[in-house]
Design a protein around this motif. Structure first.
Motif, PDB file in Angstrom:
ATOM      1  N   ARG A   1       0.099  99.472  15.629  1.00  0.00           N
ATOM      2  CA  ARG A   1      -1.283  99.402  16.136  1.00  0.00           C
ATOM      3  C   ARG A   1      -2.090  98.326  15.416  1.00  0.00           C
ATOM      4  O   ARG A   1      -2.747  97.505  16.042  1.00  0.00           O
ATOM      5  CB  ARG A   1      -1.972 100.761  15.993  1.00  0.00           C
ATOM      6  CG  ARG A   1      -1.705 101.715  17.146  1.00  0.00           C
ATOM      7  CD  ARG A   1      -2.618 102.925  17.086  1.00  0.00           C
ATOM      8  NE  ARG A   1      -2.257 103.835  16.015  1.00  0.00           N
ATOM      9  CZ  ARG A   1      -1.242 104.693  16.051  1.00  0.00           C
ATOM     10  NH1 ARG A   1      -0.468 104.756  17.111  1.00  0.00           N
ATOM     11  NH2 ARG A   1      -0.994 105.484  15.037  1.00  0.00           N
TER      12      ARG A   1
ATOM     13  N   GLU B   1       0.155  97.117  21.549  1.00  0.00           N
ATOM     14  CA  GLU B   1      -0.361  96.604  22.823  1.00  0.00           C
ATOM     15  C   GLU B   1       0.636  95.616  23.442  1.00  0.00           C
ATOM     16  O   GLU B   1       0.908  95.653  24.640  1.00  0.00           O
ATOM     17  CB  GLU B   1      -1.712  95.929  22.612  1.00  0.00           C
ATOM     18  CG  GLU B   1      -2.338  95.428  23.887  1.00  0.00           C
ATOM     19  CD  GLU B   1      -3.681  94.744  23.640  1.00  0.00           C
ATOM     20  OE1 GLU B   1      -4.068  93.945  24.508  1.00  0.00           O
ATOM     21  OE2 GLU B   1      -4.315  94.997  22.609  1.00  0.00           O
TER      22      GLU B   1
ATOM     23  N   LYS C   1       3.597  96.923  25.498  1.00  0.00           N
ATOM     24  CA  LYS C   1       3.320  97.344  26.878  1.00  0.00           C
ATOM     25  C   LYS C   1       3.860  98.738  27.222  1.00  0.00           C
ATOM     26  O   LYS C   1       4.394  98.959  28.305  1.00  0.00           O
ATOM     27  CB  LYS C   1       3.856  96.317  27.875  1.00  0.00           C
ATOM     28  CG  LYS C   1       3.200  94.948  27.743  1.00  0.00           C
ATOM     29  CD  LYS C   1       3.716  93.987  28.766  1.00  0.00           C
ATOM     30  CE  LYS C   1       3.339  94.463  30.143  1.00  0.00           C
ATOM     31  NZ  LYS C   1       3.755  93.575  31.212  1.00  0.00           N
TER      32      LYS C   1
END
Length: 174
Positions: A36, A42, A45
């Protein structure tokens, strides 16, 4: 780099995708927190999985350890892609891509291997870990590289390259 690779692999429509690593951290949830904080969660995905949760023991180098645990996700993968960051890992050698394979070792095994490695010929242990599951493809992120002794070095260099290595052509002798 990670997002670009994930998107390329998605386009190949594999049965599944797993994105994971075993950073040199200890404590429950630290892998997720690391992903994170660095933006990797992110970039993954939704394909992130803690690859250290399931592992199995495999034979290793008896000089270092007779067996080590290795991520089952990596051992069982049809295609294994390694994405190391370009960096020096000591005063006399650069990143060959093999050092990134320490990420397939769950838990604190990395620290033990690294301590034993320091007392012996360093690259032998790197190669032994690399051979546990040779990546099918290594893409070295050399856009910004780290220079210095070890991962804690603050010296960053603009390089501007991405290096792809097909490991099927890599053969080392003991």
């Amino acid at each position: 780099m990670l997002r670009a690779v994930v998107e390329k692999v998605e386009g190949l429509e594999p049965a599944s995708i797993v994105v994971g690593d075993q950073p040199g951290l200890s404590g429950y949830g630290m892998n997720e927190e690391c992903f994170r904080k660095t933006g990797l969660m992110e970039a993954a995905k939704g394909y992130y999985r803690n690859i250290g949760n399931d592992s199995r023991k495999v034979p290793f180098n008896p000089v270092f350890a007779p067996t080590v645990s290795v991520s089952e996700a990596v051992l069982d993968a049809d295609v294994f892609i390694s994405l190391p960051k370009f960096k020096t890992t000591g005063p006399d050698r650069g990143h060959r891509g093999d050092k990134n394979s320490f990420g397939i070792l769950p838990g604190a095994q990395k620290a033990g291997c690294t301590r034993r490695q320091a007392r012996l010929f360093a690259s032998t242990n790197d190669r032994d870990v690399f051979r546990l599951r040779v990546p099918d493809l290594i893409i070295v992120d050399a856009v910004v590289g780290m220079e210095g002794n070890g991962p804690a070095s603050p010296d960053l260099r603009q390089i501007g390259l991405d290096l792809g290595l097909r490991t099927m052509a890599w053969h080392w002798t003991a």
